[in-house]
Design an enzyme around this catalytic site. Structure first.
Site, PDB file in Angstrom:
ATOM      1  N   CYS A  32       0.817  -1.220   0.000  1.00  0.00           N
ATOM      2  CA  CYS A  32       0.000   0.000   0.000  1.00  0.00           C
ATOM      3  C   CYS A  32       0.851   1.271   0.000  1.00  0.00           C
ATOM      4  O   CYS A  32       0.653   2.170  -0.819  1.00  0.00           O
ATOM      5  CB  CYS A  32      -0.983  -0.014   1.165  1.00  0.00           C
ATOM      6  SG  CYS A  32      -0.259   0.123   2.808  1.00  0.00           S
ATOM      7  N   HIS A  35      -5.819   1.788  -4.337  1.00  0.00           N
ATOM      8  CA  HIS A  35      -4.934   1.268  -3.298  1.00  0.00           C
ATOM      9  C   HIS A  35      -4.522  -0.160  -3.612  1.00  0.00           C
ATOM     10  O   HIS A  35      -5.109  -0.825  -4.470  1.00  0.00           O
ATOM     11  CB  HIS A  35      -5.611   1.343  -1.922  1.00  0.00           C
ATOM     12  CG  HIS A  35      -6.697   0.332  -1.707  1.00  0.00           C
ATOM     13  ND1 HIS A  35      -6.898  -0.325  -0.514  1.00  0.00           N
ATOM     14  CD2 HIS A  35      -7.671  -0.139  -2.539  1.00  0.00           C
ATOM     15  CE1 HIS A  35      -7.924  -1.151  -0.612  1.00  0.00           C
ATOM     16  NE2 HIS A  35      -8.416  -1.051  -1.819  1.00  0.00           N
ATOM     17  N   HIS A  42      -2.681   1.399   6.814  1.00  0.00           N
ATOM     18  CA  HIS A  42      -3.032   1.272   5.401  1.00  0.00           C
ATOM     19  C   HIS A  42      -3.196   2.664   4.788  1.00  0.00           C
ATOM     20  O   HIS A  42      -3.636   3.599   5.458  1.00  0.00           O
ATOM     21  CB  HIS A  42      -4.326   0.483   5.229  1.00  0.00           C
ATOM     22  CG  HIS A  42      -4.589   0.098   3.800  1.00  0.00           C
ATOM     23  ND1 HIS A  42      -3.882  -0.904   3.157  1.00  0.00           N
ATOM     24  CD2 HIS A  42      -5.466   0.582   2.878  1.00  0.00           C
ATOM     25  CE1 HIS A  42      -4.325  -1.016   1.915  1.00  0.00           C
ATOM     26  NE2 HIS A  42      -5.278  -0.116   1.716  1.00  0.00           N
TER      27      HIS A  42
END
Length: 364
Positions: free
Chosen positions: A279, A339, A327
């Site tokens: 990520c 993402h 994240h």
């Protein structure tokens, strides 16, 4: 005479046999429970498996970001160590040259100064020539003192460089230990998630993957398409809806365009592209393509640029999730982001309300 025959062994009584069998079965059951693969364990429903797998992925991503931070520190320490070693080698070469020159000067002075000054003056055929040579030797002696001081200074510098290199090396080894530990945690969490998913049928796994939210389908032809609507339907496309990126400035537009180009590429923990990403690796690479250097980890990227509220989000902003800031995605407008979700889920578009929102920042 005493008998040396072994005493006859008596068979176990019925009650004893039952007790031994019970203990053996209990031990086997305990071992199976610790192994975690007992067929007697109640089967988890697909919903329970998804909840547990999601938890493991979140924990794995937290460990991944710790790994990324440790790796960044390790790489930095390795570069510092290499630079110190290179500089120490260069200075050692100069030191050796200075030592050789000093040795030649010392040998010359020794040869010319084997007799005392009074004896050399008394035996000289030309006292005036001797006095001139004596003045030269005095100046040579001054140069020798300067050379000795220079060699000593260089020797001290080399020793200091080597001591610094040893200190950096010690820290590097500690960083490498942490790196290995974080790597083991990540791999353990992901292995546990794979074992859980392996209990499901292919159809159940497909439903869990679909439940991750709208994202990217990788077609049989290898093309990348985006299911744009929150429900997963809608028009498939491989580019921003308007054909160009809507963003507040050219750099943000470039970052978003890069993220669109990464759709469909696999998630690989610790990866920063170009073929795969985690990520924070995706957001770092996207903004790097726009000429902006971001830190490596989610918990450092959130402090890059300046914070923005959810209501002020603009395309190109970094959006962060979970209380541990574990994240990150790249906001593209309309309540959506691009993402890299987790292993098995390629880079995709998803709504930002899919996960607990933790904050946002705008790189500058």
């Amino acid at each position: 005479m005493a008998s040396h025959r072994k005493p006859r062994q008596r068979p176990l009584a019925g009650g004893t046999v039952r007790t031994a069998a019970t203990l053996a079965l209990a031990g086997a059951a305990t071992a199976t429970a610790f192994d975690g693969t007992s067929q007697a364990d109640p089967r988890l429903t697909p919903t329970q498996v998804k909840a547990e797998v999601d938890r493991l992925y979140v924990e794995a991503e937290e460990a991944t970001e710790r790994y990324n931070g440790a790796k960044e520190k390790t790489d930095r320490a390795q570069r510092t160590l290499n630079a110190l070693r290179d500089e120490a080698a260069r200075r050692t070469a100069r030191l050796n040259t200075a030592r050789n020159a000093l040795g030649s000067l010392a040998a010359s002075q020794y040869r010319s100064g084997s007799l005392g000054p009074a004896a050399q003056l008394a035996l000289s055929d030309d006292p005036e020539e001797y006095l001139e040579r004596a003045a030269f030797l005095e100046r040579a002696g001054d140069r020798g003192a300067v050379a000795i001081a220079s060699v000593q200074r260089q020797l001290d510098e080399v020793r200091a460089l080597r001591a610094k290199a040893d200190e950096v090396l010690e820290g590097l080894r500690a960083d490498q230990t942490r790196l290995s530990r974080n790597k083991a945690v990540v791999e353990g969490k992901l292995a546990a998630a794979r074992r859980l998913l392996a209990r499901l049928t292919a159809e159940e796994r497909a439903r869990i993957e679909a439940a991750d939210g709208p994202g990217t389908d990788v077609g049989s032809g290898g093309g990348r398409t985006d299911r744009a609507s929150r429900g997963g339907g809608g028009t498939e496309r491989t580019a921003p809806p308007s054909g160009r990126v809507q963003a507040p400035d050219p750099r943000a537009a470039q970052a978003v365009a890069f993220a669109y180009g990464a759709i469909g590429k696999p998630y690989v923990w610790g990866a920063t592209g170009p073929g795969s990403f985690d990520c924070s690796g995706l957001t770092q690479a996207a903004w790097r393509s726009a000429g902006v250097s971001l830190p490596r980890t989610t918990y450092t990227q959130i402090n890059a640029g300046h914070r923005v509220s959810r209501s002020q989000l603009a395309p190109g902003d970094l959006v962060f999730f979970y209380s541990g800031i574990s994240h990150v995605g790249l906001y593209i407008g309309g309540g959506r982001m691009i993402h890299a979700p987790h292993p098995g889920a390629p880079v995709r578009i998803a709504p930002i309300d899919q996960m607990p929102f933790a904050g946002a920042s705008r790189p500058s």
